[in-house]
Motif scaffolding. Structure first.
Motif, short mmCIF file in Angstrom:
data_model
loop_
_atom_site.label_atom_id
_atom_site.label_comp_id
_atom_site.label_asym_id
_atom_site.label_seq_id
_atom_site.Cartn_x
_atom_site.Cartn_y
_atom_site.Cartn_z
N MET A 39 0.84 -1.20 0.00
CA MET A 39 0.00 0.00 0.00
C MET A 39 0.88 1.25 0.00
O MET A 39 1.78 1.37 0.83
CB MET A 39 -0.90 0.00 1.25
CG MET A 39 -1.84 1.20 1.34
SD MET A 39 -2.79 1.24 2.87
CE MET A 39 -3.69 -0.31 2.75
N ASN A 40 0.61 2.19 -0.94
CA ASN A 40 1.42 3.40 -0.98
C ASN A 40 0.98 4.38 0.12
O ASN A 40 -0.07 4.22 0.74
CB ASN A 40 1.36 4.08 -2.36
CG ASN A 40 -0.04 4.52 -2.74
OD1 ASN A 40 -0.77 5.09 -1.93
ND2 ASN A 40 -0.43 4.27 -3.98
N THR A 41 1.81 5.39 0.34
CA THR A 41 1.60 6.32 1.45
C THR A 41 0.28 7.07 1.32
O THR A 41 -0.45 7.25 2.31
CB THR A 41 2.76 7.33 1.51
OG1 THR A 41 3.99 6.62 1.70
CG2 THR A 41 2.57 8.31 2.66
N TYR A 42 -0.05 7.51 0.10
CA TYR A 42 -1.28 8.29 -0.06
C TYR A 42 -2.53 7.45 0.19
O TYR A 42 -3.49 7.93 0.78
CB TYR A 42 -1.33 8.91 -1.46
CG TYR A 42 -2.46 9.90 -1.61
CD1 TYR A 42 -2.42 11.11 -0.92
CD2 TYR A 42 -3.57 9.62 -2.40
CE1 TYR A 42 -3.47 12.03 -1.03
CE2 TYR A 42 -4.61 10.53 -2.51
CZ TYR A 42 -4.55 11.73 -1.82
OH TYR A 42 -5.58 12.63 -1.93
N SER A 43 -2.51 6.21 -0.25
CA SER A 43 -3.65 5.32 0.01
C SER A 43 -3.85 5.12 1.51
O SER A 43 -4.98 5.14 2.01
CB SER A 43 -3.44 3.97 -0.67
OG SER A 43 -3.39 4.10 -2.07
N LEU A 44 -2.73 4.95 2.23
CA LEU A 44 -2.80 4.81 3.69
C LEU A 44 -3.37 6.07 4.31
O LEU A 44 -4.20 6.01 5.24
CB LEU A 44 -1.41 4.52 4.26
CG LEU A 44 -1.32 4.45 5.80
CD1 LEU A 44 -2.22 3.35 6.35
CD2 LEU A 44 0.14 4.23 6.23
N ALA A 45 -2.96 7.23 3.81
CA ALA A 45 -3.45 8.50 4.33
C ALA A 45 -4.96 8.61 4.17
O ALA A 45 -5.67 9.02 5.11
CB ALA A 45 -2.75 9.66 3.62
N ILE A 46 -5.47 8.26 2.99
CA ILE A 46 -6.92 8.33 2.74
C ILE A 46 -7.66 7.37 3.65
O ILE A 46 -8.72 7.70 4.22
CB ILE A 46 -7.23 8.02 1.26
CG1 ILE A 46 -6.72 9.16 0.36
CG2 ILE A 46 -8.72 7.81 1.06
CD1 ILE A 46 -7.45 10.48 0.56
N ILE A 47 -7.12 6.16 3.83
CA ILE A 47 -7.76 5.17 4.70
C ILE A 47 -7.83 5.70 6.14
O ILE A 47 -8.84 5.54 6.83
CB ILE A 47 -7.00 3.83 4.65
CG1 ILE A 47 -7.22 3.17 3.29
CG2 ILE A 47 -7.44 2.90 5.78
CD1 ILE A 47 -6.36 1.94 3.06
N LEU A 48 -6.76 6.35 6.59
CA LEU A 48 -6.74 6.90 7.94
C LEU A 48 -7.80 7.99 8.10
O LEU A 48 -8.50 8.05 9.13
CB LEU A 48 -5.36 7.46 8.27
CG LEU A 48 -4.26 6.43 8.55
CD1 LEU A 48 -2.89 7.10 8.63
CD2 LEU A 48 -4.56 5.65 9.83
N VAL A 49 -7.94 8.86 7.11
CA VAL A 49 -8.95 9.92 7.18
C VAL A 49 -10.35 9.33 7.18
O VAL A 49 -11.24 9.79 7.91
CB VAL A 49 -8.77 10.93 6.02
CG1 VAL A 49 -9.91 11.95 6.01
CG2 VAL A 49 -7.44 11.65 6.15
N ILE A 50 -10.57 8.31 6.36
CA ILE A 50 -11.88 7.64 6.34
C ILE A 50 -12.17 7.01 7.70
O ILE A 50 -13.29 7.11 8.23
CB ILE A 50 -11.92 6.57 5.23
CG1 ILE A 50 -11.87 7.23 3.85
CG2 ILE A 50 -13.17 5.69 5.36
CD1 ILE A 50 -11.72 6.25 2.71
#
Length: 336
Positions: free
Chosen positions: A1-12
């Motif tokens: 998982m790339n960093t940006y995908s992880l970031a979006i998942i965290l915000v969700i």
């Protein structure tokens, strides 16, 4: 998982806590509001963020001590101003009702909390994602407005009588506008506290994700000064200290703690996601957080039967939520 995908998942993930923590406010009785609020705000703004930050940051006190005083007090001031917005929210609800107030406050908090940090970035207008962000924010405002209209129509169906005069409604709307603008300062404070997190990363080898917690500790010192201070003022003014000893209050105490944990869980996880997004994290992540939280809170309202026998307003709500989802997707793409 790339960093940006992880970031979006965290915000969700954070939006789940943001859209859910308010359920605990149904269980304030038999405590007085000010007693319950003091406990909840201390847990949310002091206990949980400080404990979490101490766990992941080796020397939190050293990080804060190394922070420039101007940065510290500016971030704390934004937190204090957000606290005023929270108090005004309650005043507006009394005059205009929850639907109108919530729509105005959510729309302004999401948009102002996004636009102000964006304009603070050097060369904001030249950012390639600038027009995409504006489109996303405008759509978000439209979606919030439509959900507010749905709420107003639902309330009219359930109650044909209104106790508020036109004058009080107009005053309530003005107060809601002030509350919405001030509520945006929580994210503005987080954005301005970025140098605190940078100290943790540069001097103490803390990950960018965890360093964001140091920023929240500083911002929420100001937030608690307002919230806790106002609760204590009410306790003194109303002489309601005995409320802490009222019988059958165990459930109210439990929900005050749980609500506080959920409230900061939303900010803490959001902050980690925003930190991973880079400079535009607070710009992109904040409206996504509030937009998704609005969807989740309406889901809980639906489960609780608040939209029963209101098919017309519910269809309007679904249209507003569809626009919100579109706006969130656009904002998520803006920093991809």
């Amino acid at each position: 998982m790339n960093t940006y995908s992880l970031a979006i998942i965290l915000v969700i993930f954070a939006s789940f806590f943001q859209g859910t923590f308010g359920l605990g406010m149904k269980y304030i009785a038999p405590l007085k509001w000010e007693a319950w609020w003091l406990i909840q705000s201390f847990v949310a703004m002091i206990a949980v963020p400080v404990i979490w930050a101490f766990i992941v940051i080796p020397d939190l006190c050293g990080v804060i001590a190394a922070t420039d005083s101007n940065t510290f007090w500016t971030a704390a001031l934004y937190g204090f101003l957000w606290g005023i917005g929270g108090i005004l929210f309650g005043v507006s609800v009394e005059k205009t009702g929850i639907s109108i107030t919530y729509g105005i406050v959510m729309g302004l908090a999401a948009s102002m909390g996004c636009i102000i940090p964006l304009f603070q970035i050097e060369g904001a207008f030249s950012q390639p994602s600038f027009p995409i962000i504006l489109v996303g924010v405008l759509l978000l405002l439209v979606g919030v407005a439509i959900t507010a209209v749905a709420g107003v129509k639902r309330d009219k169906l359930k109650s044909s009588n209104s106790n508020a005069t036109n004058k009080s409604i107009k005053l309530g709307v003005l107060i809601a506008v002030a509350s919405g603008v001030l509520s945006a300062f929580l994210n503005v404070g987080f954005s301005n506290a970025a140098p605190v997190a940078k100290i943790a990363v540069d001097n103490y080898d803390v990950s960018t994700q965890n360093a964001s917690l140091a920023s929240w500790v500083v911002v929420l010192i100001g937030a608690f000064a307002m919230n806790g201070g106002y609760a204590i003022f009410r306790l003194i003014k109303n002489n309601t200290w005995s409320s802490f000893k009222v019988n059958n209050s165990k459930k109210a105490y439990m929900w005050a703690v749980v609500t506080g944990i959920f409230w900061f869980a939303a900010l803490g996880v959001y902050g980690q996601g925003a930190a991973l997004m880079g400079d535009l994290g607070p710009v992109i992540g904040w409206p996504i957080l509030l937009g998704l939280a609005l969807i989740i809170s309406n889901f809980w309202a639906y489960r609780a039967g608040e939209w029963n026998n209101a098919n017309g307003p519910f269809r309007i709500l679904m249209g507003g939520l569809a626009i919100l989802i579109t706006a969130i997707c656009i904002l998520g793409y803006a920093n991809y």
